[in-house]
Write a protein that holds these residues in place. Structure first.
Motif, PDB file in Angstrom:
ATOM      1  N   HIS A   1       0.819  -1.205   0.000  1.00  0.00           N
ATOM      2  CA  HIS A   1       0.000   0.000   0.000  1.00  0.00           C
ATOM      3  C   HIS A   1       0.854   1.255   0.000  1.00  0.00           C
ATOM      4  O   HIS A   1       2.057   1.209   0.282  1.00  0.00           O
ATOM      5  CB  HIS A   1      -0.923  -0.001   1.228  1.00  0.00           C
ATOM      6  CG  HIS A   1      -0.185  -0.083   2.527  1.00  0.00           C
ATOM      7  ND1 HIS A   1       0.233  -1.271   3.055  1.00  0.00           N
ATOM      8  CD2 HIS A   1       0.251   0.877   3.373  1.00  0.00           C
ATOM      9  CE1 HIS A   1       0.875  -1.048   4.194  1.00  0.00           C
ATOM     10  NE2 HIS A   1       0.913   0.260   4.399  1.00  0.00           N
TER      11      HIS A   1
ATOM     12  N   HIS B   1       4.602   1.034   1.494  1.00  0.00           N
ATOM     13  CA  HIS B   1       5.045  -0.023   2.392  1.00  0.00           C
ATOM     14  C   HIS B   1       4.964  -1.384   1.730  1.00  0.00           C
ATOM     15  O   HIS B   1       3.906  -1.776   1.242  1.00  0.00           O
ATOM     16  CB  HIS B   1       4.204  -0.009   3.683  1.00  0.00           C
ATOM     17  CG  HIS B   1       4.549   1.129   4.579  1.00  0.00           C
ATOM     18  ND1 HIS B   1       3.725   1.600   5.575  1.00  0.00           N
ATOM     19  CD2 HIS B   1       5.664   1.905   4.619  1.00  0.00           C
ATOM     20  CE1 HIS B   1       4.315   2.612   6.191  1.00  0.00           C
ATOM     21  NE2 HIS B   1       5.481   2.820   5.619  1.00  0.00           N
TER      22      HIS B   1
ATOM     23  N   HIS C   1       0.703   5.238   1.585  1.00  0.00           N
ATOM     24  CA  HIS C   1       0.062   6.231   2.450  1.00  0.00           C
ATOM     25  C   HIS C   1       0.215   7.601   1.792  1.00  0.00           C
ATOM     26  O   HIS C   1       1.324   7.976   1.405  1.00  0.00           O
ATOM     27  CB  HIS C   1       0.767   6.299   3.811  1.00  0.00           C
ATOM     28  CG  HIS C   1       0.692   5.037   4.609  1.00  0.00           C
ATOM     29  ND1 HIS C   1      -0.364   4.759   5.436  1.00  0.00           N
ATOM     30  CD2 HIS C   1       1.535   3.992   4.729  1.00  0.00           C
ATOM     31  CE1 HIS C   1      -0.159   3.595   6.039  1.00  0.00           C
ATOM     32  NE2 HIS C   1       0.986   3.103   5.624  1.00  0.00           N
TER      33      HIS C   1
HETATM   34 ZN    ZN Z   1       1.755   1.216   5.957  1.00  0.00          ZN
END
Ligand code: ZN
Length: 210
Positions: free
Chosen positions: A142, A189, A144
């Protein structure tokens, strides 16, 4: 001839081109656990609170001094990091390699916080242990972003994008979920399986290519 204007012009145009590209820091998440307050107290004692050791890139999140052991059906792993602060539910985040090595029965790739179909594991702390049912996930890769980053890059919460991670083993990841919140700082990440696949040994950079 010492006319630098040509090079200055190039440099400006490169800067402009780069500024339009969606380049993001890529961080590697090692295996770790998040604990609920009640599980923390079973593992470390009544009234216990985590001791922050180092801040993580996401505001308010930290690596704690405390460590636990994970015991699966096939093997065990020591010295597992606990990330704070405590959460509503205990959650163990592993790579697929870790989950296989431990012998997790239901290996499921979920977004953090979603424990549907999550696996079971035993967690051992200094003062006790818990059977953490429905706690083990492999985190879906993912990104952010803050609201303003999402706006600038024309991306939305929940969007699935492709990211090219730079380097000698450069790789394009598909199925990267964008998560938008002003509680975040911009970062992608991935776990250690993914980092190994694209040759990242510590943090690196990637580009969202949609
Ligand atoms: Zn994360």
């Amino acid at each position: 001839m010492t006319d630098n204007s040509f090079f200055n012009k190039i440099s400006d145009s490169i800067k402009y081109e780069l500024s339009k590209r969606k380049i993001i820091k890529v961080e590697i998440s090692a295996r770790h656990v998040h604990l609920s307050q009640s599980d923390l107290e079973i593992l470390f004692g009544k009234g216990y609170s985590l001791t922050p050791k180092r801040d993580l890139s996401q505001p308010g999140q930290y690596l704690s001094e405390e460590r636990v052991k994970l015991v699966g059906l096939k093997s065990e792993m020591n010295n597992i990091a606990i990330l704070g602060p405590v959460r509503k539910n205990t959650q163990v985040e592993l790579s697929i390699s870790d989950a296989r090595a431990l012998g997790i029965k239901n290996i499921t790739i979920n977004e953090s916080g979603q424990l549907d179909g999550a696996g079971d594991i035993t967690i051992i702390g200094k003062n006790g242990s818990i059977e953490a049912k429905n706690s083990v996930i492999v985190a879906k890769r993912h990104i952010h972003l803050r609201e303003k980053d999402a706006l600038e890059w024309n991306l939305y919460n929940g969007q699935i994008v492709k990211v090219k991670v730079y380097g000698i083993r450069s790789l394009i990841f598909d199925e990267v979920v964008v998560r938008v919140s002003d509680k975040f700082m911009p970062a992608m990440h991935i776990d250690f399986d993914e980092a190994n696949a694209c040759g990242l040994l510590s943090q690196g950079y990637g580009e969202i290519i949609l």
